[in-house]
Design an enzyme around this catalytic site. Structure first.
Site, PDB file in Angstrom:
ATOM      1  CG  HIS A   1      -5.750  -2.596   1.143  1.00 10.11           C
ATOM      2  ND1 HIS A   1      -4.999  -2.319  -0.285  1.00 10.11           N
ATOM      3  CD2 HIS A   1      -5.195  -1.738   1.821  1.00 10.11           C
ATOM      4  CE1 HIS A   1      -4.045  -1.283   0.213  1.00 10.11           C
ATOM      5  NE2 HIS A   1      -4.101  -0.911   1.372  1.00 10.11           N
TER       6      HIS A   1
ATOM      7  CD1 TRP B   1      -8.129   3.261  -1.610  1.00  9.08           C
ATOM      8  CD2 TRP B   1      -9.547   4.274  -2.598  1.00  9.08           C
ATOM      9  NE1 TRP B   1      -7.937   4.554  -1.210  1.00  9.08           N
ATOM     10  CE2 TRP B   1      -9.021   5.195  -1.878  1.00  9.08           C
ATOM     11  CE3 TRP B   1     -10.767   4.813  -3.218  1.00  9.08           C
ATOM     12  CZ2 TRP B   1      -9.355   6.561  -2.036  1.00  9.08           C
ATOM     13  CZ3 TRP B   1     -10.986   6.143  -3.308  1.00  9.08           C
ATOM     14  CH2 TRP B   1     -10.348   7.026  -2.467  1.00  9.08           C
TER      15      TRP B   1
ATOM     16  CB  SER C   1      -0.980  -0.189   1.040  1.00 14.35           C
ATOM     17  OG  SER C   1      -2.029   0.632   1.000  1.00 14.35           O
TER      18      SER C   1
ATOM     19  CE  LYS D   1       0.134   5.221  -1.919  1.00 12.88           C
ATOM     20  NZ  LYS D   1      -1.097   4.592  -2.637  1.00 12.88           N
TER      21      LYS D   1
HETATM   22  C1  GCU Z   1      -5.392   4.973   1.788  1.00 18.32           C
HETATM   23  C2  GCU Z   1      -4.811   5.643   0.793  1.00 18.32           C
HETATM   24  C3  GCU Z   1      -4.110   4.624  -0.432  1.00 18.32           C
HETATM   25  C4  GCU Z   1      -2.990   3.802   0.620  1.00 18.32           C
HETATM   26  C5  GCU Z   1      -3.671   3.170   1.780  1.00 18.32           C
HETATM   27  C6  GCU Z   1      -2.871   2.332   2.562  1.00 18.32           C
HETATM   28  O1  GCU Z   1      -6.390   3.896   1.325  1.00 18.32           O
HETATM   29  O2  GCU Z   1      -6.038   6.238  -0.057  1.00 18.32           O
HETATM   30  O3  GCU Z   1      -3.584   5.362  -1.206  1.00 18.32           O
HETATM   31  O4  GCU Z   1      -2.451   2.858  -0.311  1.00 18.32           O
HETATM   32  O5  GCU Z   1      -4.406   3.932   2.788  1.00 18.32           O
HETATM   33  O6  GCU Z   1      -1.645   2.789   2.985  1.00 18.32           O
HETATM   34  O7  GCU Z   1      -3.289   1.341   3.156  1.00 18.32           O
END
Ligand code: GCU
Length: 429
Positions: free
Chosen positions: A411, A361, A270, A274
């Site tokens: 997720h 998402w 997540s 990044k």
């Molecule tokens: C939120 C955010 C995402 C990210 C996620 C996470 O949902 O919008 O961009 O990847 O958190 O880090 O779990």
């Protein structure tokens, strides 16, 4: 200037974001209302050609990619999105090294503190390593940051608690922003320590909050304070800092002797996916890169406007990307790149992108297409990407040097994901 009403609205959004974030909802579907989840409503878009430079010249060989286009793209991502990573050196000390046998003799647990000093400030990053106890020489490693403290990756009572700020979670007894014993092992399913170590790899992790506390005002307590005056460096932010932290951990690993410096994989889930991608793009010592559900600002194509958008991420997480990136809110088509170019920066090194069916998402299809469109750069090196322009069915991993799977579920990082990553690493290391 924002009005009081707008600030309140932002604050509510931040809270909502955390409901879907990693702290409260492990494995839950993250699908914020009011965004597009309909493939038919994805706007028509044109991706900037990854092989065509700003001068309009299309390159067709690996050498020109390496010497011209790759540095150009790194500069674009730094200037327009993640912020520039300071190149200045800070003083680093290794402190509090402790080593013990752990996990019923399966692993050697090594803990140490990296202490950084610069600009009159001190910051530290506590590193936890599990090394296969039976290893007779340097081993390959999986390096990744964790969300809630090193002690959450395994219930092992010997893991030191973080001493820096952690997010409150009253249900789990985390109050006053101090970690407690109660969350030991809380994220263990996401780390699969025994499985990874059992396969001959070292598990190396650190708490992301040691590097940049994940809150809108986290900057003041972050490693960015170590570098005051570097040109452009005022613009790097949390994702850039987490990536910087991963590289500092790599510095240690490369020098320490336990790890095979040519077989270091970087991974992240997540928001930390990044960071892993940005670290892997910049730092070629990461010989293999894994993005787990990294979504918007990670593997997913921004131009698809599916699930999370640039504006949403910049609003709810104003501290993640650079100030310059905010100029692309509702203007994704103006970006001089898309995220396929970030993935291409990993070439020719092995790259694994993973998505989950319920994680709309993060735009699973956009993550796949991004991997697909990084293919031409891998081809320059004679390497095979994910091939087909259509994503595979759930639970059908595809690809060779660039691999992809769409796991059934939410997720999260599960044993399914880890099994694929371990096979992938076995194959390439
Ligand atoms: C939120 C955010 C995402 C990210 C996620 C996470 O949902 O919008 O961009 O990847 O958190 O880090 O779990």
């Amino acid at each position: 200037m924002k009005t009081r009403h707008q600030w309140l609205f932002s604050a509510v959004l931040v809270q909502l974001a955390w409901l879907g974030g990693p702290v409260t909802a492990r494995g839950a579907e993250v699908r914020q209302p009011g965004y597009n989840y309909d493939q038919a409503k994805v706007p028509a878009y044109t991706l900037p050609d990854v092989l065509t430079g700003l001068d309009g010249v299309k390159i067709n060989d690996a050498k020109t990619w390496q010497t011209r286009r790759r540095p150009e793209l790194l500069g674009l991502f730094a200037n327009q999105m993640y912020g520039r990573t300071p190149t200045g050196k800070v003083a680093v000390r290794v402190e509090q090294v402790r080593e013990e046998l752990a996990l019923d003799g399966l692993a050697r647990r090594k803990q140490l503190r990296l202490v950084f000093e610069g600009n009159g400030v001190t910051r530290h990053v506590d590193v936890l390593m599990y090394l296969p106890a039976k290893a007779r020489g340097p081993v390959p490693a999986f390096v990744g940051l964790n969300f809630n403290g090193n002690h959450t990756v395994h219930s092992d009572p010997g893991i030191a608690l973080p001493t820096t700020w952690v997010r409150d979670d009253p249900k789990k007894g985390v109050v006053g922003n101090r970690a407690t014993d109660r969350t030991r092992g809380d994220q263990a399913t996401r780390w699969q320590v025994e499985k990874v170590v059992g396969r001959g790899y070292a598990v190396v992790t650190a708490y992301y909050g040691d590097i940049f506390p994940d809150r809108a005002d986290g900057r003041r307590d972050s490693v960015t304070a170590l570098f005051p005056g570097e040109p452009g460096a005022s613009d790097w932010n949390a994702v850039g800092a987490w990536a910087w932290g991963l590289s500092r951990i790599a510095d240690y690993l490369v020098g320490a002797g336990d790890i095979d410096a040519r077989r270091i994989a970087v991974h992240g889930h997540s928001r930390l996916g990044k960071a892993a991608l940005w670290a892997g793009a910049q730092d070629e010592r990461f010989a293999l890169v894994i993005s787990n559900d990294s979504g918007e600002g990670g593997a997913a194509l921004a131009r698809r406007g599916f699930g999370e958008t640039t504006k949403r991420i910049n609003t709810v997480f104003p501290h993640w990307f650079s100030g310059a990136f905010k100029a692309y809110n509702d203007r994704e088509a103006a970006l001089p790149f898309d995220q396929h170019a970030l993935l291409a920066l990993v070439a020719p090194r092995p790259l694994y992108v993973a998505s989950a069916t319920e994680d709309q998402w993060a735009d699973p299809r956009g993550e796949y297409l991004s991997a697909h469109h990084a293919g031409p750069v891998y081809a320059l090196f004679g390497k095979i990407g994910v091939g087909s322009a259509e994503p595979p069915a759930p639970d059908r991993p595809v690809g060779d040097v660039v691999a992809y799977h769409l796991r059934t579920g939410g997720h999260d990082i599960t044993d399914y994901d880890w099994a694929r990553y371990l096979d992938f690493a076995d194959r390439h290391f």
